[in-house]
Write a protein that holds these residues in place. Structure first.
Motif, PDB file in Angstrom:
ATOM      1  N   PHE A  62     -61.745 -43.859  -8.433  1.00 16.80           N
ATOM      2  CA  PHE A  62     -61.102 -42.932  -9.356  1.00 16.80           C
ATOM      3  C   PHE A  62     -60.379 -43.718 -10.436  1.00 16.80           C
ATOM      4  N   SER A 194     -57.053 -44.952  -2.027  1.00 11.43           N
ATOM      5  CA  SER A 194     -57.709 -44.596  -3.284  1.00 11.43           C
ATOM      6  C   SER A 194     -56.728 -44.201  -4.382  1.00 11.43           C
TER       7      SER A 194
ATOM      8  N   PRO B 110     -58.506 -36.874  -0.031  1.00 13.84           N
ATOM      9  CA  PRO B 110     -57.358 -36.876  -0.945  1.00 13.84           C
ATOM     10  C   PRO B 110     -57.770 -37.079  -2.398  1.00 13.84           C
ATOM     11  N   VAL B 111     -58.802 -37.873  -2.621  1.00 13.53           N
ATOM     12  CA  VAL B 111     -59.156 -38.186  -4.014  1.00 13.53           C
ATOM     13  C   VAL B 111     -59.681 -36.940  -4.729  1.00 13.53           C
ATOM     14  N   ILE B 112     -60.298 -36.013  -3.963  1.00 15.82           N
ATOM     15  CA  ILE B 112     -60.734 -34.754  -4.584  1.00 15.82           C
ATOM     16  C   ILE B 112     -59.503 -33.961  -5.025  1.00 15.82           C
ATOM     17  N   VAL B 114     -56.707 -35.183  -5.843  1.00 14.71           N
ATOM     18  CA  VAL B 114     -56.124 -35.829  -7.022  1.00 14.71           C
ATOM     19  C   VAL B 114     -56.838 -35.340  -8.282  1.00 14.71           C
ATOM     20  N   ILE B 115     -58.176 -35.245  -8.208  1.00 12.80           N
ATOM     21  CA  ILE B 115     -58.923 -34.774  -9.384  1.00 12.80           C
ATOM     22  C   ILE B 115     -58.568 -33.323  -9.690  1.00 12.80           C
TER      23      ILE B 115
END
Lengths: 439, 336
Positions: A62, A194, B110-112, B114-115
């Motif tokens: 990301f 991440s 978690p990264v989803i 965040v997006i």
């Protein structure tokens, strides 16, 4: 490429043709000039979203600092293609400045070596002494040199200038600059959780833009560098050449309009070559064992690590590659505008917009990223015109002097932020795989 | 005398502004860290929640002012604050209902999230600009100074003046009160304890009958309260500009990570560490140095380590150092 994808791309092409050929009650521009502008904007955006798609789609990294990598790539045309400011080089300002930069890099290298060699309290002490002493040494060398450079002819120069090489050479250099910055960030933040990469890239993005805005000796900061050499002829030269005027007359076109269209077409051709080569390379890479490994790592890091894959190493590699593509596109953009204007590098336009392109198009699929690049560029440029028109229509029943109406009309420009955010949220929610899903 | 002057200059230009700024960052970082602890993602929309909430507070302030209400020597914004918090909490809860809950049920990575929070940030940013515009707004009223520079000079006979702005005092007092309240809530009340239990071990908390939706809702309400308070204090102290709050995101995240994500105490320590380093690095030390050092050693230049344009570089550098050497932060936050 199945039928569905071909229909999607054909639809996109149709939108651009409509933009060029008809006005359709004000929805389209009806000018080939704006249509070609959208095409070029779309080509650049497609390349940028290919880069982000490598990082996110192949590896699940990301990157929130895309703007920084694009801006760093955009520095390359200034450093490579503009003529050198010889007075500064002979006045020994430039030499001392570069010496100061080398000293600065040396201090950091020394700190890294000490960090690896020493242990315990000695390490802490040595690091502190090196870094603090090195900082003051660097500033003592750098400040007077930068002053000399910036004092020269502030109205037109005040910078080091470039090398005077062909501008096309700056595109790979831009990619290399961006990859270098990516290596630095990747080394620190990859391998941790991440979110940390996201925050570290957010930081480096802001810092790169701040450096470009404030370091006048580098690229004149916010005073902008204009007239960067171009790889295609100038419109004025075309208009003055009798051959071109005859050529335009053959089509029954005005030479002024024809020259701008021809220049845009030439850029489009150049960018299209880059896009095709990149797409081919990435498609081949995805199909190769390397691509399968990347997807395996993305889908299950633990399993891939157990199979002996170096997860952090591969992440660093793909992070650098993706950033290099963004840097390449940044250099192309500055070349097209032949203007280096760091004031325009806003994170909303150059980070988040690119993200919307990747996610709407279909993360993990190169064709999706390209389609997303074109579609979102089209919408981004057109919503600017549609927003005020729509609000005009919606508020037409209201008293023309009412403050609410004027407020609504003034705020129309912000509508596209809301629109893009909503598009992103809706796609993520209802079609998370995007328009062209990964196979 | 020179030493006294140096101390006053230091207080005036470094200690007081950095303390106020640190309190604002700490409140912001507390919100980020709470959301991280309970919902387990870094909320990129936090800066824009601050901006939106402050925008609401400004609107309520104008409304109260138009009715002729004021808060004596304190700014009217303090009266408007509860209204602003309530409205922002409602917006944030609505966002959770319509956006985040779906991914929570799916147990998305978690990264989803965040997006997704990035998308929310976009919309909130647009709404803020739509509601209140992009211009700089000053909405502080009431008393301007607690200690005026000229009065201080006259009273003490020192060459250096000490200015203690009312907004700085208000920031510090409010922050202390809010933090005390928050820690009392987290440590003493049943709901607070259930929040900490949920943060420590989700499965165990669920087994003991803690309702996850309730914990999440309370977290969002507290986080938006903290965001609005932090945003309003920042706006009173400097001025309100929507874009500035987006730029606060980096120092706020740096504070939360430096302290250790998920650790409230760490967020406060991190906020002050970042604020003091930022002000310390960008302050021109010439004035203090000329008072303290003998004349022969006095600096020629401004003795400024970094130009203020690079203040973000300071939080970034601290962030990188912490990530390199102690990725869990100073107060041992969640796992790496």
């Amino acid at each position: 490429m199945n039928t569905r994808n071909i229909v999607l791309f054909a639809g996109m092409a149709l939108l651009i043709v409509l933009e060029g050929s008809t006005t359709f009650g004000g929805i389209f521009g009806g000018s080939w000039n704006t249509a070609l502008f959208i095409v070029n904007f779309g080509l650049l955006s497609a390349i940028m979203s290919l880069g982000v798609n490598m990082q996110w789609g192949y590896a699940g990294l990301f990157n929130v600092g895309v703007v920084g990598f694009i801006a760093l790539g955009g520095l390359a045309p200034v450093l490579i293609a503009t003529p050198p400011v010889t007075e500064v080089w002979t006045a020994s300002g430039a030499g001392r400045l570069i010496f100061a930069l080398i000293v600065g890099a040396g201090v950091i290298a020394l700190a890294i070596v000490l960090n690896n060699r020493l242990r315990g309290r000695a390490r802490l002490l040595a690091l502190c002494v090196t870094l603090i002493g090195g900082f003051f040494l660097y500033r003592a060398l750098f400040d007077p040199a930068a002053e000399v450079v910036e004092a020269f002819n502030p109205a037109t120069n005040s910078n080091l200038g470039g090398l005077g090489l062909p501008v096309l050479l700056s595109w790979p250099v831009g990619a290399a600059l961006a990859a270098g910055a990516a290596w630095l960030i990747g080394k620190t933040a990859l391998g941790l959780r991440s979110d940390y990469l996201a925050i570290a890239t957010l930081g480096i993005g802001e810092i790169i833009v701040a450096v470009l805005k404030n370091e006048d000796w580098l690229a004149r900061g916010v005073k902008n560098v204009i007239g960067i050499p171009r790889p295609v002829p100038y419109e004025v030269d075309l208009q003055n050449s009798p051959g071109f005027v005859d050529f335009a007359a053959n089509f029954g076109a005005d030479p002024v309009v024809a020259s701008t269209i021809v220049v845009k077409l030439l850029y489009a051709a150049l960018f299209l070559v880059v896009l095709l080569v990149l797409t081919m390379a990435t498609e081949l890479a995805l199909k190769s064992p390397w691509g399968r490994m990347m997807r395996a790592i993305r889908d299950n890091e633990v399993a891939a690590e157990a199979m002996g894959k170096n997860v952090t190493g591969r992440h660093l590699q793909i992070f650098m590659l993706g950033s290099a593509v963004c840097g390449f596109a940044g250099a192309m953009m500055v070349t097209m505008d032949s203007l280096h204007n760091p004031g325009t590098y806003s994170p909303l336009r150059f980070t988040f917009l690119i993200w919307v392109m990747v996610i709407v198009g279909g993360s993990g699929n190169n064709w999706g990223a390209i389609l997303g690049g074109f579609l979102i560029s089209f919408l981004w440029l057109k919503v600017e015109a549609w927003g005020p028109a729509a609000l005009d229509y919606l508020t037409s029943g209201m008293d023309p002097t009412s403050p609410l109406r004027t407020h609504l009309q003034d705020s129309a420009a912000h509508m596209r932020l809301i629109a893009l955010g909503l598009v992103l949220l809706l796609v993520l929610r209802f079609s998370p795989r995007g328009l062209i899903p990964e196979k | 005398m020179d030493l006294l002057n140096a101390i006053v200059a230091l207080l005036n230009f470094v200690v007081i502004p950095a303390t106020a700024y640190g309190a604002q960052l700490a409140l912001g970082a507390l919100g980020v860290t709470l959301i991280y602890g309970i919902l387990r993602f870094s909320n990129f929309a936090h800066g824009d929640t601050m901006a939106l909430g402050t925008g609401f507070v400004i609107l309520f302030t104008w409304w109260l002012q138009s009715m002729g209400l004021s808060f004596g020597p304190l700014p009217t914004a303090f009266l408007a604050l509860p209204l602003g918090i309530a409205l922002t909490a409602a917006v944030v809860l609505l966002t959770d209902r319509s956006v985040y809950r779906f991914y929570r049920k799916q147990k998305a990575a978690p990264v989803i999230l965040v997006i997704v929070s990035m998308g929310v940030m976009f919309v909130m940013n647009g709404v803020t600009r739509f509601v209140i515009g992009v211009d700089e707004i000053r909405f502080a009223d009431g008393a301007k100074f607690l200690i005026n520079a000229n009065d201080f000079k006259a009273a003490t006979g020192l060459a250096e003046g000490l200015a203690f702005k009312a907004s700085q005092a208000q920031t510090i007092v409010t922050a202390v009160a809010v933090v005390a309240l928050l820690f009392w809530f987290l440590n003493k009340t049943r709901t607070g304890k259930s929040m900490r239990a949920y943060s420590d071990n989700e499965d165990l908390a669920l087994l003991s009958g803690i309702s996850p939706e309730r914990v999440v809702a309370v977290t969002w309400i507290i986080a938006s309260g903290l965001a609005v308070i932090a945003g309003t204090l920042y706006g009173l102290d400097k001025s309100f500009k929507a874009f500035n709050y987006f730029q606060l995101l980096l120092p706020i995240f740096a504070s939360a990570i430096v302290g250790g994500l998920g650790s409230p105490l760490g967020a406060i320590a991190g906020g002050f560490l970042i604020a003091f380093s930022e002000v310390g690095f960008t302050y021109a030390w010439k004035k203090v140095a000329t008072y303290v050092l003998p004349e022969s050693l006095a600096p020629d230049g401004l003795a400024q380590l970094l130009s203020t344009d690079y203040k973000f570089a300071v939080s970034f550098a601290i962030l990188i150092v912490v990530l390199l050497f102690k990725p869990t932060g100073l107060f041992k936050g969640k796992s790496v």
